[in-house]
Design a protein around this motif. Sequence first.
Motif, short mmCIF file in Angstrom:
data_model
loop_
_atom_site.label_atom_id
_atom_site.label_comp_id
_atom_site.label_asym_id
_atom_site.label_seq_id
_atom_site.Cartn_x
_atom_site.Cartn_y
_atom_site.Cartn_z
N LEU A 73 1.16 14.24 -3.76
CA LEU A 73 0.13 13.57 -2.98
C LEU A 73 -1.19 14.31 -3.07
O LEU A 73 -2.09 14.10 -2.26
N ALA A 131 -3.59 13.98 -4.97
CA ALA A 131 -4.76 13.14 -5.22
C ALA A 131 -5.34 12.58 -3.94
O ALA A 131 -6.50 12.18 -3.91
N PHE A 132 -4.51 12.56 -2.87
CA PHE A 132 -4.95 11.91 -1.64
C PHE A 132 -5.63 12.89 -0.70
O PHE A 132 -5.21 14.03 -0.55
N GLY A 137 0.79 -1.23 0.00
CA GLY A 137 0.00 0.00 0.00
C GLY A 137 0.82 1.27 0.00
O GLY A 137 0.42 2.26 -0.57
N ALA A 138 1.99 1.22 0.63
CA ALA A 138 2.73 2.46 0.73
C ALA A 138 3.53 2.76 -0.54
O ALA A 138 3.82 3.92 -0.83
N LYS A 158 2.77 2.76 -3.58
CA LYS A 158 2.12 3.61 -4.56
C LYS A 158 2.04 5.05 -4.10
O LYS A 158 2.03 5.98 -4.90
N VAL A 159 2.01 5.23 -2.79
CA VAL A 159 1.97 6.59 -2.24
C VAL A 159 3.35 7.23 -2.31
O VAL A 159 3.52 8.35 -2.78
#
Lengths: 170, 333
Positions: free
Chosen positions: B245, B247-248, B103-104, B106-107
């Motif tokens: 970031l 998009a988050f 998960g991380a 992609k961030v």
Amino acid sequence: MLAATRRVISSTPIITSSISRNVIRSRGYADVATDRSLVASLVCPHSPIFIERKVDLLTVPGSAGVFGIAKDHVPTIAELQPGLVVVDEGGKKEKFFVSGGFAIVNTDKTCVVRAVEAVPLDQLDVDAAKRGVQKYTQELATSNDNEAKAKAQIGLDVHRAMCIALGVSA
Amino acid sequence: AASYFATEDNKEEGNIFIFNITLQIIQKMNSSSAARRVVNLTNPTVYGLTHQRAYGVNLKELRQRIESVSTITKLTNTMQMVASSRIKAAQRKADQTKSFGMGAEKVLGPIIEGGKKSEGDDPVVLLAVTSDKGMCGSVNGQIVKNARALVRSEPGKYNLMSLGGKGTPLASVFPAQFSMSLKDFGKRDLTFLEVGLAVDRMIKSTENYAEVDVLYNKFKNAVTYVITKEVIPGPKTMMANIDKLSAFEFEEAEETTLRDLFEFEIASNIWIAYHQNKCSELAARMTSMDNATKNANQISAALALDYNRGRQAAITTELIEITSGASALADSE
């Protein structure tokens, strides 16, 4: 055999193009199922609980509040507080108690919950949770320095959350 | 006497001549214990030692060597068996823990790959994951070599830390940059709590890090492990690249969440790296101890042959002496 398949392939464009003139999107049953699902994973340090499972809804205890993640949820980075992660799949609910961690919804619409500890709710001991609340309330009251206070606070938060998740009053 | 030894033809006689002279001198020195030992050398009942010169083979020495090689063989064989029995469980553990890092990537991936550097001269922590025990092939040497090359290429940039006793050679090469070493880490079944405590100590030692690099051996299979470097950008770097970031959505303030994510990521990466490295260490130990056992067995066989040849030669020489002595006596009569 090959000739037969070739005939089938060449014939389908004719069929689908006629349909597409009348219908916006043609979907099969399988498509509908995956369209509604969120691809979610719940992982812990010692082992993953589940990886890339198709669920309908995932409820996570964010530090700013409990929120639900469904398909097409906006990409999010959220820290977790102790609480319940509820997995909704086809009407069935699975509950896991997590101690904390991070929930990340990626731009490709997959979701990963990384919990430091996650246990199925039915494995929690009600009595131990209640005792924990009492113990840490006492410790918080009697402790003097910041570190001991912080530890007691954390213990209290987790055990209170456990009691709430189990549906008992502390 | 000097002219006697000078020529080539009487070299053999010369050697025997010296030997006899030395013997007579030493036999006259009765008080010295060394002399007694030398005299014992001439005792024909001590097999092979009388013929030390002739065969260059000292049977007692050979026997000792054979014993020591067999002890070494037992040790290496045991180590190989222990490693191979542990590797299955370690492999399973490495597979299970691998997914915790999901998960991380992609961030943080876009930040690591094309991100802007943060302002200022915050150090980059290079954490070398090594083992505590040795005899595990090139696992630790590889890490130390890699770390050394990295630090040499950019001396001011790095702050070195070592997980495991075998990373401490780095402290002697770069004393100014080396800050922390953790020994016996995870000796009793590593828990995430222990990792958390290590990260806590790491974080407390410096105000801000530009980046944390974790260098470890990623396990591929029983004969292959690859050096891998995981990069975790620091909170300032993450904030400097906050546009990546965009998009988050953040549930709470970006800065606090990213700072917590940074610490969480270090812990998660150390957790995964430790288990992968442990697996690589066991695989390397298994192969290196296996090779050592094979080599030791070969040496043992060669030594045994030499010993038997020496023993037989000594017996033959004894027989020749006895028979020639007997025939000399018979002739004189």
